[in-house]
Design a protein around this motif. Sequence first.
Motif, PDB file in Angstrom:
ATOM      1  N   LYS A 109       0.834  -1.206   0.000  1.00  0.00           N
ATOM      2  CA  LYS A 109       0.000   0.000   0.000  1.00  0.00           C
ATOM      3  C   LYS A 109       0.869   1.256   0.000  1.00  0.00           C
ATOM      4  O   LYS A 109       0.601   2.207  -0.748  1.00  0.00           O
ATOM      5  CB  LYS A 109      -0.906  -0.020   1.222  1.00  0.00           C
ATOM      6  N   LYS A 110       1.910   1.256   0.822  1.00  0.00           N
ATOM      7  CA  LYS A 110       2.790   2.417   0.898  1.00  0.00           C
ATOM      8  C   LYS A 110       3.506   2.639  -0.428  1.00  0.00           C
ATOM      9  O   LYS A 110       3.612   3.779  -0.910  1.00  0.00           O
ATOM     10  CB  LYS A 110       3.818   2.213   2.017  1.00  0.00           C
ATOM     11  N   GLY A 111       3.988   1.558  -1.032  1.00  0.00           N
ATOM     12  CA  GLY A 111       4.687   1.671  -2.306  1.00  0.00           C
ATOM     13  C   GLY A 111       3.799   2.190  -3.412  1.00  0.00           C
ATOM     14  O   GLY A 111       4.195   3.079  -4.185  1.00  0.00           O
ATOM     15  N   LEU A 112       2.579   1.654  -3.501  1.00  0.00           N
ATOM     16  CA  LEU A 112       1.645   2.105  -4.539  1.00  0.00           C
ATOM     17  C   LEU A 112       1.249   3.563  -4.333  1.00  0.00           C
ATOM     18  O   LEU A 112       1.091   4.312  -5.301  1.00  0.00           O
ATOM     19  CB  LEU A 112       0.403   1.218  -4.544  1.00  0.00           C
ATOM     20  N   GLN A 113       1.093   3.966  -3.071  1.00  0.00           N
ATOM     21  CA  GLN A 113       0.733   5.357  -2.784  1.00  0.00           C
ATOM     22  C   GLN A 113       1.838   6.306  -3.239  1.00  0.00           C
ATOM     23  O   GLN A 113       1.556   7.383  -3.779  1.00  0.00           O
ATOM     24  CB  GLN A 113       0.474   5.529  -1.287  1.00  0.00           C
ATOM     25  N   LEU A 114       3.075   5.910  -3.042  1.00  0.00           N
ATOM     26  CA  LEU A 114       4.200   6.735  -3.494  1.00  0.00           C
ATOM     27  C   LEU A 114       4.192   6.876  -5.013  1.00  0.00           C
ATOM     28  O   LEU A 114       4.459   7.958  -5.549  1.00  0.00           O
ATOM     29  CB  LEU A 114       5.527   6.108  -3.039  1.00  0.00           C
ATOM     30  N   VAL A 115       3.853   5.793  -5.704  1.00  0.00           N
ATOM     31  CA  VAL A 115       3.791   5.830  -7.171  1.00  0.00           C
ATOM     32  C   VAL A 115       2.661   6.745  -7.629  1.00  0.00           C
ATOM     33  O   VAL A 115       2.842   7.580  -8.522  1.00  0.00           O
ATOM     34  CB  VAL A 115       3.593   4.408  -7.734  1.00  0.00           C
ATOM     35  N   VAL A 116       1.491   6.604  -7.009  1.00  0.00           N
ATOM     36  CA  VAL A 116       0.333   7.442  -7.365  1.00  0.00           C
ATOM     37  C   VAL A 116       0.635   8.918  -7.106  1.00  0.00           C
ATOM     38  O   VAL A 116       0.210   9.791  -7.872  1.00  0.00           O
ATOM     39  CB  VAL A 116      -0.911   7.003  -6.561  1.00  0.00           C
ATOM     40  N   ASP A 117       1.388   9.196  -6.043  1.00  0.00           N
ATOM     41  CA  ASP A 117       1.733  10.581  -5.711  1.00  0.00           C
ATOM     42  C   ASP A 117       2.807  11.159  -6.626  1.00  0.00           C
ATOM     43  O   ASP A 117       3.177  12.325  -6.481  1.00  0.00           O
ATOM     44  CB  ASP A 117       2.220  10.652  -4.253  1.00  0.00           C
ATOM     45  N   LEU A 128      11.431   2.731   0.434  1.00  0.00           N
ATOM     46  CA  LEU A 128      11.017   1.357   0.721  1.00  0.00           C
ATOM     47  C   LEU A 128      12.180   0.511   1.243  1.00  0.00           C
ATOM     48  O   LEU A 128      11.993  -0.322   2.141  1.00  0.00           O
ATOM     49  CB  LEU A 128      10.414   0.714  -0.532  1.00  0.00           C
ATOM     50  N   GLU A 129      13.367   0.729   0.691  1.00  0.00           N
ATOM     51  CA  GLU A 129      14.527  -0.031   1.168  1.00  0.00           C
ATOM     52  C   GLU A 129      14.913   0.369   2.585  1.00  0.00           C
ATOM     53  O   GLU A 129      15.370  -0.467   3.367  1.00  0.00           O
ATOM     54  CB  GLU A 129      15.716   0.171   0.225  1.00  0.00           C
ATOM     55  N   GLN A 219      11.622  -7.387  -0.599  1.00  0.00           N
ATOM     56  CA  GLN A 219      12.496  -7.164  -1.753  1.00  0.00           C
ATOM     57  C   GLN A 219      11.735  -7.437  -3.051  1.00  0.00           C
ATOM     58  O   GLN A 219      11.893  -6.704  -4.041  1.00  0.00           O
ATOM     59  CB  GLN A 219      13.727  -8.067  -1.658  1.00  0.00           C
ATOM     60  N   LEU A 220      10.929  -8.481  -3.037  1.00  0.00           N
ATOM     61  CA  LEU A 220      10.094  -8.799  -4.198  1.00  0.00           C
ATOM     62  C   LEU A 220       9.115  -7.670  -4.486  1.00  0.00           C
ATOM     63  O   LEU A 220       8.955  -7.243  -5.645  1.00  0.00           O
ATOM     64  CB  LEU A 220       9.340 -10.107  -3.933  1.00  0.00           C
ATOM     65  N   VAL A 221       8.493  -7.157  -3.446  1.00  0.00           N
ATOM     66  CA  VAL A 221       7.512  -6.076  -3.604  1.00  0.00           C
ATOM     67  C   VAL A 221       8.174  -4.812  -4.142  1.00  0.00           C
ATOM     68  O   VAL A 221       7.627  -4.146  -5.029  1.00  0.00           O
ATOM     69  CB  VAL A 221       6.809  -5.782  -2.258  1.00  0.00           C
ATOM     70  N   ILE A 222       9.343  -4.482  -3.623  1.00  0.00           N
ATOM     71  CA  ILE A 222      10.057  -3.281  -4.094  1.00  0.00           C
ATOM     72  C   ILE A 222      10.359  -3.387  -5.581  1.00  0.00           C
ATOM     73  O   ILE A 222      10.117  -2.453  -6.354  1.00  0.00           O
ATOM     74  CB  ILE A 222      11.365  -3.077  -3.291  1.00  0.00           C
TER      75      ILE A 222
END
Length: 261
Positions: A109-117, A128-129, A219-222
């Motif tokens: 959720k945090k990663g996708l939110q950063l992308v959307v922003d 994320l790392e 790591q996979l998610v990142i």
Amino acid sequence: MNIFPIIFIIVSFGSLIIAFILEGGSPGMLVAQTAAIIVFGGTIGSVGLGSSPKKLKTIPAMLKLVFTAKEKDFVEIVNYFKQLSFKTRKNGLLSLESEITDSLDPFIKKGLQLVVDGVDPQMVKTILEFELESTYERHKENAGIFEAAGGLAPTMGVIGTVMGLVQVLSNLADPAVLGEKIAVAFIATLYGVGSANLFFLPIYARLKDLNNEEIKEKQLVIEAILLTQEGANPTILAEKLKGFLDKKQIKRFDQMNNEGA
């Protein structure tokens, strides 16, 4: 509830007790209240002295994790991001906003939110790392409580045995009870070595394994989020992410996708 840890605890302790009975002993001979107080009380006190209250409060949660943790499904994660890639290539990155729900894994959720922003990919990776590294270190430190207990318990057992032998040597006038007192004295060593190798250290090893598995998942998610952000082809994205899967998982992934084709 994961019953396997419970089964293996029963097997390990049960094997020793059964073997002792087969040799002519009885379970009651292994019970020594003073030895238990010395070993477990001393171990708890020493661990508490060497740990912060914040870390000690995590013990119930860590024990619960050992008995309730579910196996990470990396195949489902790869499939999820493959489908997400189809969606973003068709509707754009802003379409990811509909994926950000409360039920979604917090890290994803945090990663996708950063992308959307619209955060820069390199900054997304850095953020994320950093969380990944923080999680690893925090879990490693918390699990270290059980490693410390595993190192201290045998020493407490030796201390208990020495204390018992001191009492034995101070009462040599009554040879009739020397054997029983010596046996009780060595129960402390049994408690210390047994608890360390049958409980504390295995719990530490299990927590360490769970931590490593969670880090691999992150790591996979990142990697998946960065590939999604750069608009990678779904097939190429899946092939790259398959590098995180073992042979059995790759076979399962291929079967799922062939059936869906």
